[in-house]
Design a protein around this motif. Structure first.
Motif, PDB file in Angstrom:
ATOM      1  N   ALA A 144       0.860  -1.189   0.000  1.00 35.01           N
ATOM      2  CA  ALA A 144       0.000   0.000   0.000  1.00 35.01           C
ATOM      3  C   ALA A 144       0.891   1.232   0.000  1.00 35.01           C
ATOM      4  O   ALA A 144       1.849   1.307   0.774  1.00 35.01           O
ATOM      5  CB  ALA A 144      -0.909   0.010   1.229  1.00 35.01           C
ATOM      6  N   CYS A 145       0.592   2.192  -0.878  1.00 34.34           N
ATOM      7  CA  CYS A 145       1.457   3.366  -0.983  1.00 34.34           C
ATOM      8  C   CYS A 145       0.687   4.540  -1.556  1.00 34.34           C
ATOM      9  O   CYS A 145      -0.474   4.419  -1.937  1.00 34.34           O
ATOM     10  CB  CYS A 145       2.683   3.054  -1.843  1.00 34.34           C
ATOM     11  N   ARG A 146       1.383   5.672  -1.658  1.00 35.15           N
ATOM     12  CA  ARG A 146       0.811   6.888  -2.227  1.00 35.15           C
ATOM     13  C   ARG A 146       1.849   7.527  -3.142  1.00 35.15           C
ATOM     14  O   ARG A 146       2.933   7.898  -2.709  1.00 35.15           O
ATOM     15  CB  ARG A 146       0.417   7.859  -1.125  1.00 35.15           C
ATOM     16  N   HIS A 147       1.497   7.649  -4.420  1.00 38.15           N
ATOM     17  CA  HIS A 147       2.318   8.349  -5.410  1.00 38.15           C
ATOM     18  C   HIS A 147       1.724   9.741  -5.562  1.00 38.15           C
ATOM     19  O   HIS A 147       0.514   9.866  -5.715  1.00 38.15           O
ATOM     20  CB  HIS A 147       2.238   7.680  -6.783  1.00 38.15           C
ATOM     21  N   THR A 148       2.566  10.756  -5.573  1.00 35.95           N
ATOM     22  CA  THR A 148       2.065  12.112  -5.768  1.00 35.95           C
ATOM     23  C   THR A 148       2.854  12.780  -6.891  1.00 35.95           C
ATOM     24  O   THR A 148       4.081  12.825  -6.858  1.00 35.95           O
ATOM     25  CB  THR A 148       2.186  12.939  -4.473  1.00 35.95           C
ATOM     26  N   TYR A 149       2.133  13.279  -7.888  1.00 38.39           N
ATOM     27  CA  TYR A 149       2.710  14.019  -9.015  1.00 38.39           C
ATOM     28  C   TYR A 149       2.276  15.468  -8.885  1.00 38.39           C
ATOM     29  O   TYR A 149       1.096  15.741  -8.631  1.00 38.39           O
ATOM     30  CB  TYR A 149       2.219  13.444 -10.351  1.00 38.39           C
ATOM     31  N   ALA A 150       3.221  16.385  -9.061  1.00 40.53           N
ATOM     32  CA  ALA A 150       2.916  17.805  -8.905  1.00 40.53           C
ATOM     33  C   ALA A 150       3.877  18.637  -9.750  1.00 40.53           C
ATOM     34  O   ALA A 150       4.959  18.172 -10.116  1.00 40.53           O
ATOM     35  CB  ALA A 150       3.042  18.208  -7.437  1.00 40.53           C
ATOM     36  N   PRO A 151       3.506  19.892 -10.018  1.00 36.87           N
ATOM     37  CA  PRO A 151       4.431  20.789 -10.709  1.00 36.87           C
ATOM     38  C   PRO A 151       5.646  21.083  -9.818  1.00 36.87           C
ATOM     39  O   PRO A 151       5.562  20.948  -8.589  1.00 36.87           O
ATOM     40  CB  PRO A 151       3.608  22.059 -10.931  1.00 36.87           C
TER      41      PRO A 151
END
Length: 169
Positions: A144-151
């Motif tokens: 279980a994880c969290r990927h975060t894409y952002a500028p």
């Protein structure tokens, strides 16, 4: 009618991917890590992220965070056994993996999972994000994880590798 192109640029006609592919990925990672070492493995993943995923990265660059969210929704819809939520906001896209299909399948198949397995999502994702003019962070792992894409500029600190859990069988 102006239909958007499929966010997955693959030619595969199956409705879902084959879960046994996870066995091949795990074995490939084990081979590269054992024969060439961790640095070569990270380079391999970064090159794959930039080169193999170039069509997706270009779509992300052109379409921004909305294109990132569309891609991940389509990607996980084709992954057998994925339990994932894609959350869009004004300054980021978060992919909340509640049950990782790869880890689940490797465990069900009683495979010894490469402990660095979850890091591959970061190394691939960061290279892809950079190519698309974005940044990426990963937290969690081992199912279980969290990927975060952002500028650029949204994240104030670099990725902490200790935030990525080692995979266990």
């Amino acid at each position: 009618m102006n239909a958007e192109p499929d966010p997955l640029p693959y030619r595969d006609t199956k409705p879902q991917g084959s879960a046994d592919f996870y066995f091949a990925i795990n074995a490939t990672f084990r081979f590269i890590l054992g024969r060439l070492g961790a640095e070569a493995w990270r380079r391999y993943l970064a090159e794959m992220g930039r080169d193999y995923f170039a069509p997706v990265n270009a779509a992300w660059r052109q379409g921004g965070l909305r294109a990132v969210a569309r891609y991940w929704r389509a990607f996980f819809a084709a992954e057998p056994g994925a339990v994932v939520e894609v959350i869009e906001s004004a300054d980021r896209v978060e992919i909340v993996v509640k049950e990782c299909p790869a880890i689940k399948h490797l465990r069900a198949g009683q495979r010894e999972i490469v402990r660095e397995y979850c890091q591959h999502c970061y190394h691939l994702g960061a290279a892809r994000a950079e190519t698309a003019g974005l940044t990426m962070r990963l937290a969690g792992g081992n199912g279980a994880c969290r990927h975060t894409y952002a500028p650029p500029g949204v994240f104030v600190a670099p990725q902490e590798m200790s935030a990525i859990a080692e995979a266990t069988s």
